[in-house]
Design a protein around this motif. Sequence first.
Motif, PDB file in Angstrom:
ATOM      1  N   ARG A  59       0.833  -1.200   0.000  1.00 31.18           N
ATOM      2  CA  ARG A  59       0.000   0.000   0.000  1.00 31.18           C
ATOM      3  C   ARG A  59       0.873   1.256   0.000  1.00 31.18           C
ATOM      4  NH1 ARG A  59      -4.949   1.872   2.034  1.00 31.18           N
ATOM      5  NH2 ARG A  59      -5.002   4.121   1.602  1.00 31.18           N
ATOM      6  N   ILE A  60       1.937   1.237   0.803  1.00 30.15           N
ATOM      7  CA  ILE A  60       2.854   2.375   0.848  1.00 30.15           C
ATOM      8  C   ILE A  60       3.477   2.594  -0.533  1.00 30.15           C
ATOM      9  CG2 ILE A  60       5.074   3.158   1.768  1.00 30.15           C
ATOM     10  CD1 ILE A  60       4.225   1.753   4.424  1.00 30.15           C
ATOM     11  N   ALA A  61       3.899   1.501  -1.164  1.00 26.72           N
ATOM     12  CA  ALA A  61       4.517   1.605  -2.487  1.00 26.72           C
ATOM     13  C   ALA A  61       3.529   2.154  -3.511  1.00 26.72           C
ATOM     14  CB  ALA A  61       5.041   0.240  -2.933  1.00 26.72           C
ATOM     15  N   GLU A  62       2.299   1.670  -3.477  1.00 33.35           N
ATOM     16  CA  GLU A  62       1.318   2.101  -4.470  1.00 33.35           C
ATOM     17  C   GLU A  62       0.872   3.541  -4.241  1.00 33.35           C
ATOM     18  OE1 GLU A  62      -1.792  -0.775  -5.078  1.00 33.35           O
ATOM     19  OE2 GLU A  62      -0.363  -2.435  -5.206  1.00 33.35           O
ATOM     20  N   ASP A  63       0.814   3.970  -2.993  1.00 37.73           N
ATOM     21  CA  ASP A  63       0.505   5.372  -2.716  1.00 37.73           C
ATOM     22  C   ASP A  63       1.629   6.281  -3.230  1.00 37.73           C
ATOM     23  OD1 ASP A  63      -1.864   4.636  -1.560  1.00 37.73           O
ATOM     24  OD2 ASP A  63      -1.236   5.006   0.508  1.00 37.73           O
ATOM     25  N   ALA A  64       2.881   5.859  -2.980  1.00 31.80           N
ATOM     26  CA  ALA A  64       4.022   6.648  -3.460  1.00 31.80           C
ATOM     27  C   ALA A  64       4.056   6.666  -4.978  1.00 31.80           C
ATOM     28  CB  ALA A  64       5.323   6.074  -2.902  1.00 31.80           C
ATOM     29  N   LEU A  65       3.714   5.546  -5.583  1.00 35.84           N
ATOM     30  CA  LEU A  65       3.671   5.459  -7.044  1.00 35.84           C
ATOM     31  C   LEU A  65       2.643   6.440  -7.609  1.00 35.84           C
ATOM     32  CD1 LEU A  65       3.616   2.130  -9.039  1.00 35.84           C
ATOM     33  CD2 LEU A  65       2.154   4.028  -9.692  1.00 35.84           C
ATOM     34  N   SER A  66       1.488   6.540  -6.965  1.00 38.39           N
ATOM     35  CA  SER A  66       0.462   7.477  -7.426  1.00 38.39           C
ATOM     36  C   SER A  66       0.981   8.912  -7.405  1.00 38.39           C
ATOM     37  CB  SER A  66      -0.796   7.362  -6.555  1.00 38.39           C
ATOM     38  OG  SER A  66      -1.428   6.104  -6.742  1.00 38.39           O
ATOM     39  N   GLY A  67       1.746   9.250  -6.351  1.00 39.47           N
ATOM     40  CA  GLY A  67       2.341  10.575  -6.287  1.00 39.47           C
ATOM     41  C   GLY A  67       3.329  10.806  -7.409  1.00 39.47           C
ATOM     42  N   ALA A  68       4.114   9.764  -7.739  1.00 35.56           N
ATOM     43  CA  ALA A  68       5.083   9.892  -8.823  1.00 35.56           C
ATOM     44  C   ALA A  68       4.380  10.095 -10.164  1.00 35.56           C
ATOM     45  CB  ALA A  68       5.968   8.649  -8.875  1.00 35.56           C
ATOM     46  N   VAL A  69       3.284   9.382 -10.376  1.00 35.45           N
ATOM     47  CA  VAL A  69       2.528   9.543 -11.617  1.00 35.45           C
ATOM     48  C   VAL A  69       1.985  10.968 -11.720  1.00 35.45           C
ATOM     49  CG1 VAL A  69       0.452   8.816 -12.867  1.00 35.45           C
ATOM     50  CG2 VAL A  69       1.954   7.092 -11.838  1.00 35.45           C
ATOM     51  N   GLU A  70       1.525  11.515 -10.596  1.00 33.45           N
ATOM     52  CA  GLU A  70       1.042  12.897 -10.604  1.00 33.45           C
ATOM     53  C   GLU A  70       2.157  13.870 -10.965  1.00 33.45           C
ATOM     54  OE1 GLU A  70      -2.029  14.115 -10.260  1.00 33.45           O
ATOM     55  OE2 GLU A  70      -2.747  12.036 -10.233  1.00 33.45           O
ATOM     56  N   ARG A  71       3.398  13.512 -10.630  1.00 43.01           N
ATOM     57  CA  ARG A  71       4.542  14.374 -10.950  1.00 43.01           C
ATOM     58  C   ARG A  71       5.045  14.152 -12.370  1.00 43.01           C
ATOM     59  NH1 ARG A  71       5.489  13.036  -5.556  1.00 43.01           N
ATOM     60  NH2 ARG A  71       6.802  11.238  -6.095  1.00 43.01           N
ATOM     61  N   GLY A  72       4.428  13.236 -13.100  1.00 41.15           N
ATOM     62  CA  GLY A  72       4.793  13.046 -14.497  1.00 41.15           C
ATOM     63  C   GLY A  72       5.520  11.763 -14.826  1.00 41.15           C
ATOM     64  N   VAL A  73       5.806  10.909 -13.846  1.00 43.66           N
ATOM     65  CA  VAL A  73       6.479   9.645 -14.129  1.00 43.66           C
ATOM     66  C   VAL A  73       5.529   8.726 -14.897  1.00 43.66           C
ATOM     67  CG1 VAL A  73       7.506   7.573 -13.111  1.00 43.66           C
ATOM     68  CG2 VAL A  73       7.990   9.820 -12.119  1.00 43.66           C
ATOM     69  N   ARG A  74       6.040   8.113 -15.962  1.00 45.08           N
ATOM     70  CA  ARG A  74       5.207   7.243 -16.782  1.00 45.08           C
ATOM     71  C   ARG A  74       5.802   5.839 -16.940  1.00 45.08           C
ATOM     72  NH1 ARG A  74       2.321  10.481 -15.404  1.00 45.08           N
ATOM     73  NH2 ARG A  74       0.976  11.904 -16.585  1.00 45.08           N
ATOM     74  N   GLN A  75       6.944   5.576 -16.295  1.00 46.98           N
ATOM     75  CA  GLN A  75       7.557   4.251 -16.351  1.00 46.98           C
ATOM     76  C   GLN A  75       7.600   3.648 -14.954  1.00 46.98           C
ATOM     77  OE1 GLN A  75      10.753   3.987 -19.785  1.00 46.98           O
ATOM     78  NE2 GLN A  75      11.417   5.468 -18.280  1.00 46.98           N
ATOM     79  N   ILE A  76       6.998   2.460 -14.815  1.00 49.91           N
ATOM     80  CA  ILE A  76       6.987   1.746 -13.542  1.00 49.91           C
ATOM     81  C   ILE A  76       7.729   0.427 -13.734  1.00 49.91           C
ATOM     82  CG2 ILE A  76       5.552   0.891 -11.660  1.00 49.91           C
ATOM     83  CD1 ILE A  76       5.106   3.881 -12.429  1.00 49.91           C
ATOM     84  N   VAL A  77       8.654   0.120 -12.834  1.00 51.51           N
ATOM     85  CA  VAL A  77       9.390  -1.142 -12.904  1.00 51.51           C
ATOM     86  C   VAL A  77       9.163  -1.896 -11.601  1.00 51.51           C
ATOM     87  CG1 VAL A  77      11.637  -2.257 -13.183  1.00 51.51           C
ATOM     88  CG2 VAL A  77      11.149  -0.117 -14.404  1.00 51.51           C
ATOM     89  N   ILE A  78       8.613  -3.102 -11.697  1.00 52.60           N
ATOM     90  CA  ILE A  78       8.377  -3.943 -10.531  1.00 52.60           C
ATOM     91  C   ILE A  78       9.414  -5.052 -10.549  1.00 52.60           C
ATOM     92  CG2 ILE A  78       6.730  -5.395  -9.295  1.00 52.60           C
ATOM     93  CD1 ILE A  78       4.479  -3.879 -10.697  1.00 52.60           C
ATOM     94  N   LEU A  79      10.381  -4.959  -9.658  1.00 57.34           N
ATOM     95  CA  LEU A  79      11.455  -5.944  -9.593  1.00 57.34           C
ATOM     96  C   LEU A  79      11.021  -7.131  -8.729  1.00 57.34           C
ATOM     97  CD1 LEU A  79      14.491  -3.547  -9.059  1.00 57.34           C
ATOM     98  CD2 LEU A  79      13.876  -4.744 -11.163  1.00 57.34           C
ATOM     99  N   GLY A  80      11.065  -8.330  -9.301  1.00 61.00           N
ATOM    100  CA  GLY A  80      10.635  -9.517  -8.570  1.00 61.00           C
ATOM    101  C   GLY A  80       9.132  -9.520  -8.365  1.00 61.00           C
ATOM    102  N   ALA A  81       8.388  -9.415  -9.449  1.00 60.11           N
ATOM    103  CA  ALA A  81       6.941  -9.196  -9.342  1.00 60.11           C
ATOM    104  C   ALA A  81       6.178 -10.391  -8.784  1.00 60.11           C
ATOM    105  CB  ALA A  81       6.373  -8.826 -10.713  1.00 60.11           C
ATOM    106  N   GLY A  82       6.633 -11.621  -9.057  1.00 59.94           N
ATOM    107  CA  GLY A  82       5.863 -12.772  -8.600  1.00 59.94           C
ATOM    108  C   GLY A  82       4.447 -12.722  -9.151  1.00 59.94           C
ATOM    109  N   LEU A  83       3.459 -12.867  -8.261  1.00 61.41           N
ATOM    110  CA  LEU A  83       2.059 -12.783  -8.657  1.00 61.41           C
ATOM    111  C   LEU A  83       1.468 -11.407  -8.338  1.00 61.41           C
ATOM    112  CD1 LEU A  83       0.570 -16.281  -7.691  1.00 61.41           C
ATOM    113  CD2 LEU A  83       1.242 -15.437  -9.941  1.00 61.41           C
ATOM    114  N   ASP A  84       2.306 -10.383  -8.341  1.00 60.02           N
ATOM    115  CA  ASP A  84       1.822  -9.026  -8.079  1.00 60.02           C
ATOM    116  C   ASP A  84       0.688  -8.672  -9.045  1.00 60.02           C
ATOM    117  OD1 ASP A  84       2.743  -6.321  -6.622  1.00 60.02           O
ATOM    118  OD2 ASP A  84       2.106  -5.862  -8.670  1.00 60.02           O
TER     119      ASP A  84
END
Length: 318
Positions: A105-130
């Motif tokens: 949840r912390i990661a996804e909330d931070a990710l949402s903030g990054a998207v609002e700042r203009g980030v358009r590339q997300i990399v999930i390292l070791g995704a498993g069944l994410d």
Amino acid sequence: MRVKLVPPQSVTEPRHGCASRAHDNSCDQLLMRTETSNMKPNEPSRTALMIALQRAAHQMLDHGSILYDPFAMKILREHEKDVLQFANKHPLASIGRLFTAARSRIAEDALSGAVERGVRQIVILGAGLDTFALRNPHGARQIRICEVDHPATQAWKLERMAEAQIALPPWLILVPVDFERDDVGEKLVAAGFQRNSPAFFTWLGVVPYLTQDAIGRTLDYMSSIQNSEVVFDYMEPPEAFSEELRQIEKERTEQLEKIGERSDSRFEPAGMAAILRSHGFCAIEDINFQKIASRFGRAVQGLAPGHPGVHVVHAKHN
């Protein structure tokens, strides 16, 4: 410069393998398979399955109070009774279940903030069944999500998605990587990753299982991406814990050893901050257990007596 995120001496794949499905669908048998130090092409890592089980159990037992995930049970493809059996088997299960949900949840909330700042590339390292790519709330923002994982993991995930009749979303890019042989940076670029554009990395459930050299190599790569951000978790050394917490940690270590896993790296908060600063990360938010408990309130009351040694970090590189 060639950047390998995990050097050969660290390729035990604790977070990047996949879990095969037992004939009788028993979670115990799924978790008790023998795992060798060198991952075979089709040999799964049980910790990837354990995280998925914890995420599904959070939906069933906690009603997704921290992280609502309607795909958790669908993609897992296990019976509810087996998930509940797993969730109730160990006295420390609630700690792992709720912390797993909280760090996501912390990661996804931070990710949402990054998207609002203009980030358009997300990399999930070791995704498993994410399942974030399936739940992506930013579809209209034209973001691209790269899931980096071992080919066997991704084959396992695709199989389970097919069984559940879940389609791959158009923004998801699977980047299969043999961590022993492949250059992760090169594989990402080959998949369309833009090194000159900002990126947000999630790196959950991995750092404690890597050598410090492997951690440094990963941070080197992330810091080579201008305006990159990362969320990851780490653990403090048990020596600083109370006797009660040391006993909890001892039991946790014994559980990991039973499934062929072990923690390699622990850090003091000041030491972790120094490492991040040395790699050029200047904005560092270190979220400890007390902050997690304060942030999620009653939703994490099952963490008591808690585990003050766990941390989630959100760091930005300029």
